[in-house]
Structure formats: C-alpha cells, structure tokens
Scaffold this motif. Sequence first.
Motif, PDB file in Angstrom:
ATOM      1  N   ALA A  33       0.836  -1.157  -0.130  1.00  0.00           N
ATOM      2  CA  ALA A  33       0.056  -0.060  -0.013  1.00  0.00           C
ATOM      3  C   ALA A  33       0.793   1.279   0.001  1.00  0.00           C
ATOM      4  N   GLY A  34       2.054   1.161  -0.291  1.00  0.00           N
ATOM      5  CA  GLY A  34       3.078   2.147  -0.200  1.00  0.00           C
ATOM      6  C   GLY A  34       3.036   3.275  -1.655  1.00  0.00           C
ATOM      7  N   ASP A  35       3.976   3.969  -1.773  1.00  0.00           N
ATOM      8  CA  ASP A  35       4.201   5.016  -2.798  1.00  0.00           C
ATOM      9  C   ASP A  35       4.634   4.208  -3.983  1.00  0.00           C
ATOM     10  N   ALA A  36       3.769   4.291  -5.191  1.00  0.00           N
ATOM     11  CA  ALA A  36       4.180   3.693  -6.293  1.00  0.00           C
ATOM     12  C   ALA A  36       5.333   4.234  -6.890  1.00  0.00           C
ATOM     13  N   SER A  37       5.726   5.619  -6.628  1.00  0.00           N
ATOM     14  CA  SER A  37       6.903   6.147  -7.277  1.00  0.00           C
ATOM     15  C   SER A  37       7.997   6.071  -6.412  1.00  0.00           C
ATOM     16  N   ALA A  38       7.939   5.301  -5.268  1.00  0.00           N
ATOM     17  CA  ALA A  38       9.320   5.156  -4.601  1.00  0.00           C
ATOM     18  C   ALA A  38      10.084   4.278  -5.369  1.00  0.00           C
ATOM     19  N   ARG A  39      11.525   4.338  -5.125  1.00  0.00           N
ATOM     20  CA  ARG A  39      12.332   3.596  -5.906  1.00  0.00           C
ATOM     21  C   ARG A  39      12.969   2.407  -5.187  1.00  0.00           C
ATOM     22  N   VAL A  40      13.416   1.152  -5.902  1.00  0.00           N
ATOM     23  CA  VAL A  40      14.111   0.150  -5.351  1.00  0.00           C
ATOM     24  C   VAL A  40      15.401  -0.055  -6.056  1.00  0.00           C
ATOM     25  N   ASP A  41      16.355  -0.381  -5.440  1.00  0.00           N
ATOM     26  CA  ASP A  41      17.389  -0.415  -6.358  1.00  0.00           C
ATOM     27  C   ASP A  41      17.479  -1.768  -7.303  1.00  0.00           C
ATOM     28  N   LEU A  42      17.992  -1.665  -8.528  1.00  0.00           N
ATOM     29  CA  LEU A  42      17.912  -2.762  -9.545  1.00  0.00           C
ATOM     30  C   LEU A  42      19.138  -3.642  -9.160  1.00  0.00           C
ATOM     31  N   ASP A  43      20.217  -3.272  -8.422  1.00  0.00           N
ATOM     32  CA  ASP A  43      21.015  -4.326  -8.031  1.00  0.00           C
ATOM     33  C   ASP A  43      21.586  -3.952  -6.572  1.00  0.00           C
TER      34      ASP A  43
END
Length: 333
Positions: free
Chosen positions: A240-250
Amino acid sequence: MGRGYNLLFILVTFLVLVAAVAAQGNSGSSRGGGQRPRVGFYGNSCRNVESIVASVVRQHVQSNPANAPGILRMHFHDCFVRGCDGSVLIAGNNTERTAGPNRSLRGFEAIEEAKTRLEAACPGIVSCADILTLAARDAVVLTGGQSWRVPLGRLDGRISQASDVILPGPNDAVDKQKRDFAAKTLNTLDLVTLVGGHTIGTAGCGLVRGRFFNFNGTGQPDPSIDPTFVPLVQARCPQAGDASARVDLDEGSAGRFDTSFLSKVRSNRVVLQSDLVLWNDPETRAIIERLLGLRRPSLRFGAEFGNSMVKMSLIEVKTGSDGEIRRVCSAIN
C-alpha cells in the motif's frame, strides 16, 4: 601585365576557397553529405568538448548520484525512439519527456548546463545528441565502469512526440526483447550487455510490486524469485506504499558499475521480470555466463558494454539536412 595580374588573382582566390572548404571539413562543424559520426569529429572546432561535458557530468553526479543512472537511461530512451537525436531532451506538451516511461528520467539539468558551457566555448558547433552520448559514457566511468571512445557528429532531431515512445517493457519475455533490439540493429549480445547497465540505478515500486505480492493474480510472490530476496523488496515497496518510490536494480551494489547485477540475475535476485527471464533462455544465459567468466570463451563486461553502447549510439542518427544543432537542448531552433 593586366592579364597576368587577373590570372594571379583568380588563382589566389581559388586557393583561398579550397583552403576554406578544407578547413570547414576538418573543423567538425559541417554535417553535409550525410557524414556518419566518427571519433574526433570536432577536431579543432571544439577541441575541449569532451572535457567540458565530463566536468559538468562529474559535478551533477557528485551533487546527486542518481544522475549517473539517470543520464545512462536517458540515452537509451533517446536512441530507441527516433534514433539518437536528442529528441528526448525537448520540453513541452506531448513531447517524449511527457510519455509515461520518461516521466522518471533525470539528468536534464546536466545536459543543459553542458550545452550552455559549450555554446560559450564554441557556439553553434556541438549538438545536444552528442552531449547526451558523451554524458552517458561519463556517467558509466564515474561509477567505476570502463571508458570507450565515442563517435561524434550527430545532429539534433526536430520532432519529439509522446506517441512515438514505445520502449522495451519491464515484463517483456526474452523473445520480445530480442525482437525489439534486433529492430534497432542490436544483437543478443548487445541486449544482455546493455541490460547489464542495470548494475546502477533504480526501478519504481509500481513496476515491480506485483511480482513480489501478487504474481499473475496468485496473491503470492513470483516463485522463481530467491525467497530470501522477497522480504527485502517488500519492505522497500510496501503493498500500500507509494508507487513512485524507488528500489535498487542491483541490491547492495547500485552505485558501482560492475558485474554484480549479472550475478544477481543468475541467482534470481533482481526486481524486473524482463531481467530475471534472461537466465531462463539458453542463448542469453550462455552470454551471462561468459560475461561472468563462467563459460569459455569469456567476455570482458566493460569492453563489451562500451562496444554495445557505440552500436546503440549510431541508431538512426541525423546527418546532413535531417537535423540541426539546437541552441538550447530543451527546444528546437
């Protein structure tokens, strides 16, 4: 005496014209005759072009490390739409910048600043398309990647339309990725090597959350993902968090340009479905193994990445009367 003087005058005039044409050809400012980009294109017309761009990119990456993968991604998005012509840089309604896949691009300010400095040093000479191509190389080098020689001499495109932005997607199957790259004159080695650029950068949580919470409507994570990796991504991208938040690809190595990402593809610890499936295809798996030194003949990732970037940078470039040299990168002249 008068006739001899006239002949001498004509001869001198002719030689001056020949010298002027030759100087123009060597200066790098001429794009006539459909000339293809080449290393050293600008010659003496803007001999500091590479150092100026590198200096600006360094400043922007130091102030915000996210600019490094941002500029690299921007170059990819530019080349895959209407060729490498800087059309992604143009601002305005319904331009490429406004299309969904491009709304998260970053690094535009670095390209604009480099253009401003180059216009002061050698006005009307260097295209925005060339600046972006150089900046992508410099972004890789600043994160620890290997350098390569960049062919220059592109022109800037005059068209930028959001409707033209059709890019490889985060859930694409291997066969579709191969077709998309082949359509741009890039082979499977180029595909795997360029995807290896995901060793730096992030993805939006909205793109990956489904795989980690509700894969194909099952209510469960994708079973092919390493189960120890699932809670790490779920914590960074809550359902349910922010869809625009980012997660590392590596994960754990997102700021270093190395083969760590390819190792994570092998161990099923990547966030994008399109990356994970590269390990399931015999052809792409063999290339990953060669880039990791696990299969002979081995490949050097840094060198291969540079080779593939050069190939990509030559996609549908504008030369001759096909384009222009913009005064500012965000608008056509």
